[in-house]
Design a protein around this motif. Structure first.
Motif, PDB file in Angstrom:
ATOM      1  N   LYS A 170      -4.802  -0.112   5.303  1.00  0.00           N
ATOM      2  CA  LYS A 170      -4.391   1.283   5.121  1.00  0.00           C
ATOM      3  C   LYS A 170      -5.588   2.181   4.811  1.00  0.00           C
ATOM      4  O   LYS A 170      -5.731   3.267   5.415  1.00  0.00           O
ATOM      5  N   VAL A 171      -6.440   1.761   3.893  1.00  0.00           N
ATOM      6  CA  VAL A 171      -7.596   2.591   3.534  1.00  0.00           C
ATOM      7  C   VAL A 171      -8.537   2.730   4.727  1.00  0.00           C
ATOM      8  O   VAL A 171      -9.041   3.821   5.011  1.00  0.00           O
ATOM      9  N   GLN A 221      -5.195   5.144  -6.032  1.00  0.00           N
ATOM     10  CA  GLN A 221      -5.012   3.741  -6.396  1.00  0.00           C
ATOM     11  C   GLN A 221      -5.467   2.818  -5.272  1.00  0.00           C
ATOM     12  O   GLN A 221      -6.120   1.797  -5.519  1.00  0.00           O
ATOM     13  N   ARG A 222      -5.128   3.195  -4.043  1.00  0.00           N
ATOM     14  CA  ARG A 222      -5.552   2.368  -2.911  1.00  0.00           C
ATOM     15  C   ARG A 222      -7.072   2.307  -2.798  1.00  0.00           C
ATOM     16  O   ARG A 222      -7.642   1.238  -2.526  1.00  0.00           O
ATOM     17  N   GLU A 223      -7.726   3.439  -2.998  1.00  0.00           N
ATOM     18  CA  GLU A 223      -9.184   3.460  -2.883  1.00  0.00           C
ATOM     19  C   GLU A 223      -9.831   2.562  -3.937  1.00  0.00           C
ATOM     20  O   GLU A 223     -10.783   1.821  -3.643  1.00  0.00           O
ATOM     21  N   SER A 276       0.817  -1.219   0.000  1.00  0.00           N
ATOM     22  CA  SER A 276       0.000   0.000   0.000  1.00  0.00           C
ATOM     23  C   SER A 276       0.846   1.263   0.000  1.00  0.00           C
ATOM     24  O   SER A 276       0.419   2.306  -0.516  1.00  0.00           O
ATOM     25  N   LEU A 309       1.573   2.755  -3.458  1.00  0.00           N
ATOM     26  CA  LEU A 309       0.420   3.184  -4.245  1.00  0.00           C
ATOM     27  C   LEU A 309      -0.030   4.580  -3.828  1.00  0.00           C
ATOM     28  O   LEU A 309       0.177   4.994  -2.691  1.00  0.00           O
ATOM     29  N   GLU A 351      -3.051   7.392  -3.021  1.00  0.00           N
ATOM     30  CA  GLU A 351      -4.316   7.283  -2.302  1.00  0.00           C
ATOM     31  C   GLU A 351      -5.444   6.857  -3.233  1.00  0.00           C
ATOM     32  O   GLU A 351      -6.274   6.010  -2.882  1.00  0.00           O
ATOM     33  N   ILE A 372      -3.662  -3.033   1.761  1.00  0.00           N
ATOM     34  CA  ILE A 372      -4.497  -1.975   1.182  1.00  0.00           C
ATOM     35  C   ILE A 372      -5.767  -1.794   2.000  1.00  0.00           C
ATOM     36  O   ILE A 372      -6.167  -0.664   2.322  1.00  0.00           O
ATOM     37  N   PHE A 378      -9.061  -1.062  -3.019  1.00  0.00           N
ATOM     38  CA  PHE A 378      -9.860  -1.430  -1.843  1.00  0.00           C
ATOM     39  C   PHE A 378     -11.236  -1.910  -2.276  1.00  0.00           C
ATOM     40  O   PHE A 378     -11.707  -2.967  -1.832  1.00  0.00           O
TER      41      PHE A 378
END
Length: 218
Positions: free
Chosen positions: A156-157, A68-70, A61, A64, A66, A153, A73
């Motif tokens: 983190k999200v 991309q993470r969203e 994560s 990546l 933010e 991920i 996710f």
């Protein structure tokens, strides 16, 4: 057991396939977010991916953006066979210490999956006690196993979203921006306002800030 795959450059499904070849069908990846900050929880996730629907682009994560993470996710939540999330708040961190709280959360996350795993891949060097099956520690696992990357991920999200809620509760600290890490702005706010209920009492800067508050009150 400890795996050290230091030559691998990006996550794939090879560790899961190797375990499945040995007869272990359900493989979970486990990772955490938030060990280092001065405030907020440690968040741990466990994920069992569907081998036929692995989202493209899964990675550590931290590598990546933010956005991309969203996106990832949402894809993990839509396609994974099972996902769990466990929150270790500052009170758990205080009673268990940060390492203990992280290991506690990893065991809880693995046990909270809707599907019982046959093997659990853990990011890092430590295998927590109390897993539902044997755990295998994978150094740098979030950059080597897509199952662990997916867990990183989700963790983190989830934690970043919680930090935005913390920011609404204590806006003068700026949690939405620095996520509880010891940035200069956060340290200034800690000195100016003293700790809030989201801070981790046993972390040195917070402990020192509490000491200053007590001196001023006395």
């Amino acid at each position: 057991m400890l795996f050290d795959s230091t030559l691998q450059t990006e996550p794939d499904y090879s560790h899961e396939l190797a375990l499945q070849a040995c007869g272990f069908r359900v493989i979970a990846g486990v990772d955490e977010a938030g060990r280092g900050p001065l405030a907020g929880p440690v968040v741990v996730s466990a994920v069992v991916l569907d081998a036929n629907a692995i989202p493209a682009g899964l990675n550590d994560s931290k590598k990546l953006t933010e956005d991309q993470r969203e996106v990832l996710f949402e894809q993990v939540m839509a396609t994974a066979l099972a996902v769990s999330v466990v929150i270790a708040p500052p009170s758990i961190i205080l009673s268990h210490n940060i390492r203990g709280a992280t290991l506690w959360g990893m065991a809880q996350a693995a046990n909270s999956l809707g599907i019982r795993p046959d093997r659990v891949l853990i990011d890092g060097r430590d295998v927590p006690l109390g897993l539902p099956c044997e755990g295998l520690a994978l150094i740098g696992g979030d950059g080597r196993s897509v199952s662990i990357a997916a867990a990183s991920i989700v963790a983190k999200v989830t934690r970043d979203r919680m930090c935005r809620v913390m920011d609404c509760d204590a806006p003068h600290f700026g949690f939405a921006g620095h996520k509880g890490y010891s940035t200069p702005a956060h340290m200034r706010a800690l000195v100016e306002h003293g700790p809030c209920r989201h801070h981790r009492e046993e972390f040195a800067p917070v402990r020192e800030a509490w000491a200053r508050v007590r001196i001023q009150v006395a």
